[in-house]
Design a protein around this motif. Structure first.
Motif, PDB file in Angstrom:
ATOM      1  N   TYR A  83       2.174   3.534  -3.431  1.00  0.00           N
ATOM      2  CA  TYR A  83       3.045   2.369  -3.319  1.00  0.00           C
ATOM      3  C   TYR A  83       3.668   2.080  -4.685  1.00  0.00           C
ATOM      4  O   TYR A  83       3.054   2.310  -5.735  1.00  0.00           O
ATOM      5  CB  TYR A  83       2.255   1.158  -2.830  1.00  0.00           C
ATOM      6  CG  TYR A  83       1.708   1.343  -1.432  1.00  0.00           C
ATOM      7  CD1 TYR A  83       2.545   1.226  -0.319  1.00  0.00           C
ATOM      8  CD2 TYR A  83       0.365   1.653  -1.216  1.00  0.00           C
ATOM      9  CE1 TYR A  83       2.057   1.411   0.968  1.00  0.00           C
ATOM     10  CE2 TYR A  83      -0.135   1.839   0.068  1.00  0.00           C
ATOM     11  CZ  TYR A  83       0.720   1.721   1.153  1.00  0.00           C
ATOM     12  OH  TYR A  83       0.231   1.909   2.425  1.00  0.00           O
ATOM     13  N   LYS A 142      -6.592   2.473  -6.067  1.00  0.00           N
ATOM     14  CA  LYS A 142      -7.180   1.257  -5.526  1.00  0.00           C
ATOM     15  C   LYS A 142      -7.904   1.612  -4.224  1.00  0.00           C
ATOM     16  O   LYS A 142      -7.592   2.601  -3.566  1.00  0.00           O
ATOM     17  CB  LYS A 142      -6.102   0.208  -5.240  1.00  0.00           C
ATOM     18  CG  LYS A 142      -5.139  -0.053  -6.388  1.00  0.00           C
ATOM     19  CD  LYS A 142      -5.808  -0.740  -7.559  1.00  0.00           C
ATOM     20  CE  LYS A 142      -4.794  -1.039  -8.672  1.00  0.00           C
ATOM     21  NZ  LYS A 142      -5.452  -1.670  -9.844  1.00  0.00           N
ATOM     22  N   LYS A 143      -8.855   0.764  -3.856  1.00  0.00           N
ATOM     23  CA  LYS A 143      -9.596   0.985  -2.619  1.00  0.00           C
ATOM     24  C   LYS A 143      -9.543  -0.263  -1.773  1.00  0.00           C
ATOM     25  O   LYS A 143      -9.944  -1.346  -2.204  1.00  0.00           O
ATOM     26  CB  LYS A 143     -11.048   1.369  -2.927  1.00  0.00           C
ATOM     27  CG  LYS A 143     -11.815   1.835  -1.704  1.00  0.00           C
ATOM     28  CD  LYS A 143     -13.194   2.354  -2.096  1.00  0.00           C
ATOM     29  CE  LYS A 143     -13.932   2.901  -0.876  1.00  0.00           C
ATOM     30  NZ  LYS A 143     -15.266   3.450  -1.254  1.00  0.00           N
ATOM     31  N   SER A 144      -9.041  -0.091  -0.544  1.00  0.00           N
ATOM     32  CA  SER A 144      -9.039  -1.196   0.411  1.00  0.00           C
ATOM     33  C   SER A 144     -10.224  -1.024   1.350  1.00  0.00           C
ATOM     34  O   SER A 144     -11.034  -0.101   1.191  1.00  0.00           O
ATOM     35  CB  SER A 144      -7.731  -1.194   1.212  1.00  0.00           C
ATOM     36  OG  SER A 144      -7.685  -0.071   2.073  1.00  0.00           O
ATOM     37  N   SER A 145     -10.328  -1.888   2.332  1.00  0.00           N
ATOM     38  CA  SER A 145     -11.436  -1.782   3.287  1.00  0.00           C
ATOM     39  C   SER A 145     -11.320  -0.539   4.158  1.00  0.00           C
ATOM     40  O   SER A 145     -12.309  -0.082   4.736  1.00  0.00           O
ATOM     41  CB  SER A 145     -11.482  -3.031   4.175  1.00  0.00           C
ATOM     42  OG  SER A 145     -10.248  -3.175   4.874  1.00  0.00           O
ATOM     43  N   LYS A 146     -10.097   0.032   4.223  1.00  0.00           N
ATOM     44  CA  LYS A 146      -9.879   1.169   5.115  1.00  0.00           C
ATOM     45  C   LYS A 146      -9.655   2.495   4.388  1.00  0.00           C
ATOM     46  O   LYS A 146      -9.992   3.554   4.909  1.00  0.00           O
ATOM     47  CB  LYS A 146      -8.680   0.886   6.021  1.00  0.00           C
ATOM     48  CG  LYS A 146      -8.887  -0.294   6.968  1.00  0.00           C
ATOM     49  CD  LYS A 146      -7.671  -0.479   7.855  1.00  0.00           C
ATOM     50  CE  LYS A 146      -7.880  -1.642   8.832  1.00  0.00           C
ATOM     51  NZ  LYS A 146      -6.688  -1.846   9.707  1.00  0.00           N
ATOM     52  N   SER A 147      -9.089   2.450   3.202  1.00  0.00           N
ATOM     53  CA  SER A 147      -8.712   3.718   2.563  1.00  0.00           C
ATOM     54  C   SER A 147      -8.487   3.543   1.061  1.00  0.00           C
ATOM     55  O   SER A 147      -8.498   2.426   0.544  1.00  0.00           O
ATOM     56  CB  SER A 147      -7.434   4.267   3.207  1.00  0.00           C
ATOM     57  OG  SER A 147      -6.354   3.372   2.973  1.00  0.00           O
ATOM     58  N   TYR A 176      -5.715   4.080  -1.928  1.00  0.00           N
ATOM     59  CA  TYR A 176      -4.275   4.205  -2.110  1.00  0.00           C
ATOM     60  C   TYR A 176      -3.967   4.172  -3.600  1.00  0.00           C
ATOM     61  O   TYR A 176      -4.861   3.934  -4.432  1.00  0.00           O
ATOM     62  CB  TYR A 176      -3.522   3.103  -1.368  1.00  0.00           C
ATOM     63  CG  TYR A 176      -3.787   1.706  -1.870  1.00  0.00           C
ATOM     64  CD1 TYR A 176      -2.958   1.110  -2.819  1.00  0.00           C
ATOM     65  CD2 TYR A 176      -4.875   0.974  -1.392  1.00  0.00           C
ATOM     66  CE1 TYR A 176      -3.196  -0.167  -3.282  1.00  0.00           C
ATOM     67  CE2 TYR A 176      -5.133  -0.310  -1.858  1.00  0.00           C
ATOM     68  CZ  TYR A 176      -4.292  -0.877  -2.802  1.00  0.00           C
ATOM     69  OH  TYR A 176      -4.534  -2.143  -3.261  1.00  0.00           O
ATOM     70  N   SER A 178      -1.127   2.954  -6.787  1.00  0.00           N
ATOM     71  CA  SER A 178      -0.023   2.086  -7.199  1.00  0.00           C
ATOM     72  C   SER A 178       0.703   2.748  -8.365  1.00  0.00           C
ATOM     73  O   SER A 178       0.105   3.017  -9.407  1.00  0.00           O
ATOM     74  CB  SER A 178      -0.562   0.716  -7.619  1.00  0.00           C
ATOM     75  OG  SER A 178       0.480  -0.095  -8.134  1.00  0.00           O
TER      76      SER A 178
END
Length: 408
Positions: free
Chosen positions: A263, A298-303, A305, A307
Motif C-alpha cells: 500500500y 505490518k501485520k493485521s489480524s488477517k495477513s 502487508y 507500506s
C-alpha cells in the motif's frame, strides 16, 4: 575476441595462473569448481585482461546453486579491457565528476557499504525529530551526497548485475527470471549499515510455488520479526487506466508471488509521477518499467502487508537495458538488432552535470561514446557543445558517434 581471460590466484603465498580454457571447457569444470571453492574467502584473485588497474576479482557462492563463480570487485569495471567479461562503463570510471563514489564505500574484501537516505531499521521516533534544546548543526555546501537515493541504488545493482551491458551472445538468454536472479546475486556483498542487503530484498517470482516465491516469504517473515525495512524491485504491471488509478493506493507489479500487498503512503505516488514523468509516460505507452520501493512491513489480524515509504522508477528495454528517453530506446533496440556490443553508463550517485555518454560501443578497438541528441533549444545545444569538447579531449577529435533527433 574472447571475453574470458586468464586469472591469477594467490593462495598461501603460492601464485597460479588459470587459462581461459581451464575456466570454460567442460572437461575441466570439476577442477575449476574445486579451485574456486578452495579460493573462496581466502585467496587474492586478479584478472589477466589487458586493462589498467588492480582488476581484483572475488569468488562468489550462490546459495542453492552449489556452484562457485567469479565476479569483479565493485566499481572496478572500468579497470578491465572492453573485451573482458568483467568490463563495465560506469560513472566511477568515466566522465567529468567521476572518481571515488561518495556513498559507495568499498571494503578490502570486495564488499560494499552504502548509506540510504532512509535507513533500513525502523525507529519508534523519527530520525528527523531532535531535542529542541540541542543546537542545530550548520552544514557546509557539498557537491557530493552523504547518502544514496533509491534510484542510485537501482543503477548500482543494475551495473553490478551486468544488465547495462549487451553482447550479441546474450540474444534470447536475458529472460526476466535470469535478470532478477542476477540482481539478487548483485546484492550479496552489499551492506546497508549492519544489514546484508540480500536479506532485505523482495524480487520478482513468476509462480506461487517457485523457490523465489518461498524466498520472498522467508525474507519478509524475518524482516517483520526484526522490524527491518525491506527493498522491493519489480516491474510495474502492464499499464491500464484502472491500474493507474489504483496506484495511488496500492502498487501493481508483475512477479508478485511471495510478496505482501504493498500500500502506498499518502502522496507518494503523486510525488513519483512528478519526479519520473518520462518513465511513467513510457509505462503508459507499453514500455518496460522497473520500480524500486522501500517498504515497512505490518501485520493485521488477517495477513502481512507492506507500506511503501519511498520509491523510484527506471525505464528498460525488452532486453533490460536502462534508457532515459524514447530516443535512447530506439537506439538501444537497433544496436541489439544489429548484433552490436555496447554499454549503458549509469550515474549511481553522481552529480547531475557530469558528462556521461548515452551509450558506449564496446565491439571496437577502443571505447566509442555514442550520444543521442534529440532537442535543439539553446541550453541543450550548449550542453551538446560541452560534451563534444570533452569527448574530443578524451578520445581525440571525431572520437564520438553522434546521432541526431530520431523519428518515432
Amino acid at each position: 575476441m574472447s571475453d574470458v581471460h586468464p586469472v591469477t590466484i594467490t593462495l598461501n603465498e603460492k601464485v597460479r595462473t588459470f587459462s581461459a580454457n581451464f575456466q570454460t571447457e567442460s572437461t575441466f569444470s570439476s577442477g575449476w569448481q574445486s579451485t574456486l571453492k578452495a579460493a573462496y574467502g581466502k585467496a587474492e584473485l586478479r584478472c589477466g585482461c589487458t586493462g589498467i588497474g588492480q582488476k581484483r576479482l572475488a569468488v562468489k557462492y550462490y546459495e542453492g546453486s552449489d556452484q562457485f563463480s567469479l565476479a569483479r570487485f565493485s566499481m572496478s569495471g572500468g579497470q578491465h579491457s572492453i573485451d573482458c567479461q568483467f568490463y563495465s562503463a560506469s560513472p566511477t570510471q568515466i566522465g567529468v565528476g567521476g572518481g571515488t563514489s561518495s556513498v559507495l564505500n568499498l571494503q578490502p574484501d570486495g564488499s560494499v557499504k552504502i548509506r540510504l537516505e532512509i535507513g533500513m531499521v525502523e525507529r519508534d521516533t523519527p530520525a528527523e525529530l531532535v531535542s529542541p534544546n540541542r543546537p542545530q548543526q550548520v552544514r557546509k555546501p557539498s557537491t557530493s551526497q552523504s547518502s544514496m537515493k533509491l534510484l542510485g541504488l537501482l543503477h548500482y545493482l543494475w551495473d553490478e548485475a551486468g544488465l547495462n551491458q549487451w553482447k550479441s551472445g546474450f540474444a534470447g538468454k536475458r529472460r526476466p527470471s535470469v535478470a532478477y536472479r542476477l540482481i539478487n546475486n548483485a546484492t550479496e556483498n552489499v551492506w546497508a549499515g549492519t544489514l546484508k542487503l540480500i536479506d532485505q530484498m523482495l524480487l520478482p517470482a513468476f509462480g506461487a510455488d517457485t523457490r523465489e516465491a518461498d524466498r520472498n516469504r522467508e525474507r519478509a517473515a524475518a524482516a517483520l520479526e526484526s522490524k527491518y525495512r525491506m527493498l522491493l524491485i519489480a516491474p510495474l504491471a502492464a499499464y491500464t487506466q484502472e491500474r493507474a488509478d489504483i496506484m495511488a493506493r496500492q502498487m501493481k507489479i508483475s512477479g508478485f508471488h511471495g510478496m505482501p500487498i504493498v500500500y502506498m503512503k499518502a502522496g507518494l505516488w503523486d510525488t513519483t509521477v512528478r519526479r519520473f514523468k518520462n518513465e511513467l509516460s513510457a509505462w503508459r505507452n507499453g514500455a518496460g518499467t522497473v520500480a524500486i520501493v522501500q517498504v515497512e512491513l505490518k501485520k493485521s489480524s488477517k495477513s502481512v502487508y507492506a507500506s511503501a515509504i519511498d520509491m523510484a522508477i527506471m525505464s528498460i528495454t525488452s532486453e533490460f537495458i536502462p534508457v532515459e528517453s524514447s530516443y535512447e530506446r530506439i537506439v538501444a533496440d537497433r544496436l541489439v538488432a544489429q548484433g552490436r556490443s555496447f554499454s549503458k553508463p549509469l550515474r549511481f550517485d553522481s552529480i547531475t552535470d557530469q558528462v556521461l555518454p548515452d551509450f558506449i560501443l564496446t565491439d571496437t578497438k577502443r571505447e566509442v561514446p555514442l550520444e543521442v541528441f534529440g532537442r535543439n533549444d539553446a541550453a541543450y545545444l550548449q550542453r551538446k557543445r560541452e560534451k563534444e569538447a570533452y569527448y574530443n579531449e578524451l578520445y581525440g577529435r571525431g572520437g564520438m558517434v553522434e546521432l541526431g533527433c530520431i523519428g518515432e
